[in-house]
Enzyme design. Structure first.
Site, short mmCIF file in Angstrom:
data_model
loop_
_atom_site.label_atom_id
_atom_site.label_comp_id
_atom_site.label_asym_id
_atom_site.label_seq_id
_atom_site.Cartn_x
_atom_site.Cartn_y
_atom_site.Cartn_z
N HIS A 278 -9.17 -3.65 -2.51
CA HIS A 278 -8.21 -2.96 -1.63
C HIS A 278 -8.57 -1.47 -1.54
CE1 HIS A 278 -3.87 -2.24 -0.26
NE2 HIS A 278 -4.30 -1.02 -0.56
N GLU A 279 -8.87 -0.85 -2.69
CA GLU A 279 -9.18 0.58 -2.70
C GLU A 279 -10.54 0.88 -2.06
OE1 GLU A 279 -6.72 2.47 -3.19
OE2 GLU A 279 -5.51 0.86 -4.02
N CYS B 187 0.85 -1.19 0.00
CA CYS B 187 0.00 0.00 0.00
C CYS B 187 0.89 1.24 0.00
CB CYS B 187 -0.89 -0.04 1.25
SG CYS B 187 -1.99 1.37 1.40
N HIS C 49 -10.24 1.10 1.56
CA HIS C 49 -9.78 2.42 2.03
C HIS C 49 -10.95 3.37 2.26
CE1 HIS C 49 -5.47 2.28 2.17
NE2 HIS C 49 -5.34 1.88 0.92
#
Length: 185
Positions: free
Chosen positions: A153-154, A110, A157
């Site tokens: 993954h994004e 990351c 966030h």
């Protein structure tokens, strides 16, 4: 131009914030920011530009990584067949996913984490995502393999979740049940 100096690091409270939806149609300012986020990813993957500006290579970037409380993300990544998946999205949401899991055998990294975090991060092998593009048009993406892992993954966030939150603390390298490695190029 976005540089590594603009990216907030581990410990920053925005990385643990569930972000707010962006009003659609998007404001010019939000469109510009999103365009810059995608350009950062392209720049970070260009060896000359990356070296000149000291950019770490990235395949995805979410607004909270810039300290912004907005549901915006960009990804710029090739799948296993070499097809480019380049998206700049507002308010992305996973609307369906496979039962089958997937993971990167090398683990995940990351741009907001300046250390190696070894371990397998369980993800869905395939996801369908609804979002709005740069112009505020609704889009539906069906992703599998590496691009599916990147977008999950994004989206994490945007929900205040870090990739290492998914790693099994007792056995970090134990492959999840009903999952197979997704080999990246």
């Amino acid at each position: 131009m976005i540089t590594m100096d603009d990216i907030v690091r581990e410990g920053h409270p925005m990385l643990r914030t569930v972000t707010k939806e962006v009003p659609i149609p998007p404001a010019k300012e939000d469109q510009e920011t999103l365009k810059e986020m995608l350009q950062f990813l392209k720049n970070s993957q260009d060896e000359e530009i990356a070296e000149k500006y000291n950019l770490r290579p990235g395949v995805g970037l979410a607004a909270p990584q810039l300290g912004l409380d907005k549901r915006m993300l960009a990804i710029h990544v090739d799948d296993i067949k070499g097809k480019l998946h380049s998206y700049a999205l507002f308010n992305p949401k996973v609307v369906s996913h496979s039962v089958e899991g997937g993971y990167l055998s090398s683990g995940e990294g990351c741009l907001s984490v300046d250390r190696e975090v070894p371990g397998i991060v369980p993800r869905h092998a395939r996801v369908t995502v609804k979002a709005y593009d740069m112009d505020g048009n609704q889009v539906k993406l069906r992703l599998k393999g590496y691009p599916a892992i990147v977008i999950q993954h994004e989206i994490d966030h945007l929900n205040g979740v870090m990739f290492y939150d998914h790693i099994n603390e007792d056995n970090p390298f134990q492959p999840p049940e009903n999952a197979k490695p997704v080999d990246q190029e």
